[in-house]
Design a protein around this motif. Structure first.
Motif, short mmCIF file in Angstrom:
data_model
loop_
_atom_site.label_atom_id
_atom_site.label_comp_id
_atom_site.label_asym_id
_atom_site.label_seq_id
_atom_site.Cartn_x
_atom_site.Cartn_y
_atom_site.Cartn_z
N PHE A 75 93.93 47.13 55.02
CA PHE A 75 95.25 47.32 54.41
C PHE A 75 95.32 46.57 53.08
N GLN A 76 96.44 46.77 52.38
CA GLN A 76 96.58 46.13 51.07
C GLN A 76 96.54 44.60 51.20
N PHE A 84 83.00 59.82 51.57
CA PHE A 84 83.96 58.89 50.98
C PHE A 84 85.07 59.76 50.40
N THR A 85 86.23 59.69 51.02
CA THR A 85 87.36 60.55 50.60
C THR A 85 88.47 59.69 50.03
N VAL A 86 89.02 60.12 48.91
CA VAL A 86 90.17 59.44 48.32
C VAL A 86 91.41 60.30 48.50
N LEU A 87 92.49 59.70 48.98
CA LEU A 87 93.78 60.38 49.11
C LEU A 87 94.70 59.90 47.99
N LEU A 88 95.13 60.83 47.15
CA LEU A 88 96.02 60.51 46.04
C LEU A 88 97.36 61.21 46.25
N GLY A 89 98.38 60.70 45.59
CA GLY A 89 99.68 61.39 45.66
C GLY A 89 100.80 60.43 45.38
N PRO A 90 101.95 60.95 44.96
CA PRO A 90 103.07 60.08 44.64
C PRO A 90 103.56 59.30 45.85
N LEU A 114 89.41 53.36 57.60
CA LEU A 114 90.63 53.87 56.99
C LEU A 114 91.26 52.76 56.15
N CYS A 115 91.44 53.03 54.86
CA CYS A 115 91.87 51.98 53.93
C CYS A 115 93.15 52.40 53.22
N ASP A 116 94.21 51.62 53.38
CA ASP A 116 95.50 51.93 52.74
C ASP A 116 95.69 50.98 51.56
N GLU A 117 95.50 51.49 50.37
CA GLU A 117 95.66 50.71 49.13
C GLU A 117 94.83 49.41 49.15
N HIS A 157 96.86 54.58 44.67
CA HIS A 157 97.69 55.10 43.57
C HIS A 157 96.88 55.13 42.28
N ASN A 158 95.66 54.58 42.37
CA ASN A 158 94.86 54.39 41.18
C ASN A 158 93.92 55.59 40.99
N ALA A 159 94.30 56.49 40.10
CA ALA A 159 93.56 57.75 39.96
C ALA A 159 92.12 57.52 39.51
N ALA A 160 91.84 56.37 38.87
CA ALA A 160 90.46 56.11 38.40
C ALA A 160 89.49 56.07 39.58
N ILE A 161 89.97 55.66 40.74
CA ILE A 161 89.10 55.49 41.90
C ILE A 161 88.58 56.84 42.42
#
Ligand SMILES: Nc1ncnc2c1ncn2[C@@H]1O[C@H](COP(=O)(O)OP(=O)(O)OP(=O)(O)O)[C@@H](O)[C@H]1O
Length: 235
Positions: free
Chosen positions: A93-94, A37-43, A163-166, A199-203
């Motif tokens: 997707f979102q 389970f990988t989380v991608l973070l970034g602005p 693959l999950c985008d937001e 965008h949610n760093a808690a995740i």
């Protein structure tokens, strides 16, 4: 050591908008692993969605390579890329993109009717905690429940990667956590490699691995020694 599911080397994607060239990805070397389970973070604008779209065969890089197991996705023609998406990839997707005139079960059935080795729609919906909502229409479901139908639809064909985008971008904390629980269950029970942009760093705390992006590059990759349960996450 776990096998890699994706391996990118020098992955670069340049959008040419006429006046300016945007380097959405700028030489990304990244390994992602089976069952993780990988989380991608970034602005915003750092290249996360561009990467996800290339991994999922929705887009092609300008240069560099992307391996899915032993398949070089950059060498596939359009027909082969479509087959790769159909056989191996689930997308979330979102926004849920459910068919309003179909029930939860029928929305999932749209996929299982054409998949090679699907699970019964009821099993997919049970896995995401919606066994009591099989015959509800989207308008009769909360946002979190609709997203869980979308997850059931994505996983019912037993994809190798999800693959999950937001996926929680439109949801409040309580319903968002239910969606994270559903993703966690899928990852645990089916072993589906799951890659989530947020965008949610808690995740990040529920992930095996956290990849941070900036300006089209990988800033860091961290492994979580102590993952927390989705229920412990709040925002
Ligand atoms: N079709 C396109 N044409 C031109 N530029 C694009 C296109 N798609 C993305 N870009 C640009 O590429 C860069 C990376 O975009 P991308 O959507 O991958 O970032 P992101 O990290 O997913 O952002 P967000 O978190 O806001 O979704 C941005 O500068 C964006 O404006």
């Amino acid at each position: 050591m776990t096998a890699t599911v994706f391996r990118t080397r020098g992955l670069t994607r340049i959008y040419d908008t006429g006046k300016v060239q945007v380097r959405a990805l700028d030489g990304v070397d990244l390994d992602l692993f089976e069952s993780e389970f990988t989380v991608l973070l970034g602005p915003s604008g750092s290249g996360k969605s561009t990467l996800l779209n290339i991994l999922g065969g929705l887009d092609r890089p300008s240069s560099g390579t992307v391996m899915f197991r032993d398949i070089d996705l950059t060498r596939l023609d359009d027909t082969q890329l479509t087959a790769y998406r159909r056989d191996h990839v689930g997308f979330v997707f979102q926004f849920y993109n459910l068919v309003a005139s179909l029930t939860a079960r029928e929305n999932v059935q749209l996929v299982t009717d054409v998949a090679r080795d699907p699970m019964p729609p009821e099993d997919a919906l049970r896995l995401v905690g919606l066994e009591a909502r099989l015959d509800h229409f989207p308008a009769e479901l909360s946002g979190g429940e609709q997203q869980r139908v979308a997850i059931a639809r994505a996983i019912a064909k037993r994809p190798d990667v999800l693959l999950c985008d937001e996926p929680t971008g439109a949801l409040d904390s309580k319903t968002g956590v239910q969606v994270l629980e559903a993703l966690h269950m899928v990852n645990m029970q089916l072993g589906t490699a799951t890659i989530v942009i947020t965008h949610n760093a808690a995740i990040r705390r529920m992930a095996h691995r956290v990849v941070r992006f900036q300006d089209g590059r990988v800033l860091s990759v961290e492994t979580n020694d102590h993952r927390i349960a989705p229920q412990e996450i709040a925002w």
